[in-house]
Design a protein around this motif. Structure first.
Motif, PDB file in Angstrom:
ATOM      1  N   SER A 160       1.209  -0.906   0.322  1.00 44.98           N
ATOM      2  CA  SER A 160      -0.019  -0.197  -0.695  1.00 44.98           C
ATOM      3  C   SER A 160       0.750   0.661   0.093  1.00 44.98           C
ATOM      4  O   SER A 160       0.559   1.982  -0.315  1.00 44.98           O
ATOM      5  CB  SER A 160      -1.036   0.292   1.347  1.00 44.98           C
ATOM      6  OG  SER A 160      -1.734  -1.312   1.828  1.00 44.98           O
ATOM      7  N   ILE A 161       1.849   1.371   0.733  1.00 42.09           N
ATOM      8  CA  ILE A 161       2.951   2.292   0.645  1.00 42.09           C
ATOM      9  C   ILE A 161       3.757   2.597  -0.512  1.00 42.09           C
ATOM     10  O   ILE A 161       3.735   3.617  -1.332  1.00 42.09           O
ATOM     11  CB  ILE A 161       4.168   1.752   1.236  1.00 42.09           C
ATOM     12  CG1 ILE A 161       3.248   2.183   3.129  1.00 42.09           C
ATOM     13  CG2 ILE A 161       5.097   3.308   1.710  1.00 42.09           C
ATOM     14  CD1 ILE A 161       4.429   1.374   4.268  1.00 42.09           C
ATOM     15  N   GLN A 162       4.220   1.604  -1.179  1.00 43.64           N
ATOM     16  CA  GLN A 162       4.433   1.879  -2.638  1.00 43.64           C
ATOM     17  C   GLN A 162       3.434   1.769  -3.706  1.00 43.64           C
ATOM     18  O   GLN A 162       4.149   2.736  -4.220  1.00 43.64           O
ATOM     19  CB  GLN A 162       4.775   0.298  -2.620  1.00 43.64           C
ATOM     20  CG  GLN A 162       6.500   0.036  -1.934  1.00 43.64           C
ATOM     21  CD  GLN A 162       7.250  -1.520  -3.123  1.00 43.64           C
ATOM     22  OE1 GLN A 162       7.021  -1.873  -3.953  1.00 43.64           O
ATOM     23  NE2 GLN A 162       6.109  -2.261  -2.046  1.00 43.64           N
ATOM     24  N   SER A 163       2.181   1.801  -3.580  1.00 47.15           N
ATOM     25  CA  SER A 163       1.063   2.318  -4.095  1.00 47.15           C
ATOM     26  C   SER A 163       0.955   3.633  -4.500  1.00 47.15           C
ATOM     27  O   SER A 163       1.071   4.236  -4.889  1.00 47.15           O
ATOM     28  CB  SER A 163       0.435   1.401  -4.332  1.00 47.15           C
ATOM     29  OG  SER A 163       0.270   0.640  -3.864  1.00 47.15           O
ATOM     30  N   LYS A 164       0.739   3.788  -2.920  1.00 47.01           N
ATOM     31  CA  LYS A 164       0.488   5.645  -2.686  1.00 47.01           C
ATOM     32  C   LYS A 164       1.601   6.601  -3.269  1.00 47.01           C
ATOM     33  O   LYS A 164       1.469   7.202  -3.911  1.00 47.01           O
ATOM     34  CB  LYS A 164       0.412   5.759  -1.245  1.00 47.01           C
ATOM     35  CG  LYS A 164       0.334   7.420  -0.349  1.00 47.01           C
ATOM     36  CD  LYS A 164      -1.630   7.748  -1.396  1.00 47.01           C
ATOM     37  CE  LYS A 164      -1.548   8.751  -0.431  1.00 47.01           C
ATOM     38  NZ  LYS A 164      -2.635   9.412  -1.090  1.00 47.01           N
ATOM     39  N   VAL A 165       2.897   6.180  -3.040  1.00 45.10           N
ATOM     40  CA  VAL A 165       4.313   6.611  -3.484  1.00 45.10           C
ATOM     41  C   VAL A 165       3.693   7.023  -4.633  1.00 45.10           C
ATOM     42  O   VAL A 165       4.252   8.402  -5.254  1.00 45.10           O
ATOM     43  CB  VAL A 165       5.479   6.362  -3.123  1.00 45.10           C
ATOM     44  CG1 VAL A 165       6.356   6.837  -3.540  1.00 45.10           C
ATOM     45  CG2 VAL A 165       5.271   6.561  -1.693  1.00 45.10           C
ATOM     46  N   LYS A 166       4.172   5.690  -5.898  1.00 46.73           N
ATOM     47  CA  LYS A 166       3.575   5.939  -6.854  1.00 46.73           C
ATOM     48  C   LYS A 166       2.709   6.993  -7.613  1.00 46.73           C
ATOM     49  O   LYS A 166       3.213   7.365  -8.304  1.00 46.73           O
ATOM     50  CB  LYS A 166       3.432   4.235  -7.552  1.00 46.73           C
ATOM     51  CG  LYS A 166       4.686   3.533  -7.737  1.00 46.73           C
ATOM     52  CD  LYS A 166       4.459   1.892  -7.487  1.00 46.73           C
ATOM     53  CE  LYS A 166       5.584   1.039  -7.732  1.00 46.73           C
ATOM     54  NZ  LYS A 166       5.537  -0.092  -7.816  1.00 46.73           N
ATOM     55  N   ALA A 167       1.276   6.237  -6.369  1.00 44.77           N
ATOM     56  CA  ALA A 167       0.604   7.881  -7.170  1.00 44.77           C
ATOM     57  C   ALA A 167       0.691   9.156  -7.370  1.00 44.77           C
ATOM     58  O   ALA A 167       0.713  10.103  -7.877  1.00 44.77           O
ATOM     59  CB  ALA A 167      -0.517   7.014  -6.324  1.00 44.77           C
ATOM     60  N   MET A 168       1.348   9.192  -6.286  1.00 48.31           N
ATOM     61  CA  MET A 168       2.038  11.034  -5.509  1.00 48.31           C
ATOM     62  C   MET A 168       3.265  11.113  -6.811  1.00 48.31           C
ATOM     63  O   MET A 168       3.059  12.433  -7.077  1.00 48.31           O
ATOM     64  CB  MET A 168       2.665  11.277  -4.299  1.00 48.31           C
ATOM     65  CG  MET A 168       1.357  10.382  -3.645  1.00 48.31           C
ATOM     66  SD  MET A 168       1.998  10.438  -1.136  1.00 48.31           S
ATOM     67  CE  MET A 168       2.967  12.295  -1.021  1.00 48.31           C
ATOM     68  N   CYS A 169       3.290  10.117  -7.121  1.00 47.22           N
ATOM     69  CA  CYS A 169       4.387  11.041  -8.234  1.00 47.22           C
ATOM     70  C   CYS A 169       3.983  10.761  -9.558  1.00 47.22           C
ATOM     71  O   CYS A 169       4.376  11.702 -10.019  1.00 47.22           O
ATOM     72  CB  CYS A 169       6.007   9.592  -8.365  1.00 47.22           C
ATOM     73  SG  CYS A 169       6.984   9.422  -7.079  1.00 47.22           S
TER      74      CYS A 169
END
Length: 127
Positions: free
Chosen positions: A104-113
């Motif tokens: 979930s953390i990885q997905s959120k960081v990618k979405a923010m990027c």
């Protein structure tokens, strides 16, 4: 930025994101109510900030950190994830249920990027 049992999930996500070419770091916020101005300057000068916490998203560090950044004139792309569902805490499985596991953390960081890139391209197109 993370603390508590969410820190180990964030620590797992960081090298995985780096492997994909996303340059991220991790800050352990050991004292939740204390403000370290030097660390706030470091966090505020980054392009994006994600707070990952095992506490309630509506009343935890994520709310405070966003306010602290704004009060100091910083405005990075900002997000926070934490507990949002009712239930007892303290079990490792709850990170997945609450959405602060490594994936979930990885997905959120990618979405923010992606949002950051889109806003930069939109801003460049308007010039």
């Amino acid at each position: 930025v993370s603390f508590g049992d969410a820190l180990s999930r964030a620590l797992d996500a960081v090298p995985r994101l780096k492997k994909e070419g996303i340059d991220v770091g991790l800050i352990n916020k050991a004292h939740l109510n204390a403000i370290d101005e030097e660390t706030m300057a470091l966090i505020g000068s980054s392009s994006l900030v994600l707070v990952v916490e095992p506490l309630n998203k509506k009343s935890g560090l994520g709310i405070r950190m966003g306010t602290w950044l704004l009060e100091r004139g910083y405005s990075p792309k900002y997000g926070y994830i934490g507990a949002t569902k009712e239930g007892c805490g303290g079990l490792w499985q709850h990170a997945y249920h609450q959405g602060y596991d490594s994936g979930s953390i990885q997905s959120k960081v990618k979405a923010m990027c992606n949002e950051l890139l889109l806003s930069k391209f939109a801003g460049a197109a308007l010039k």
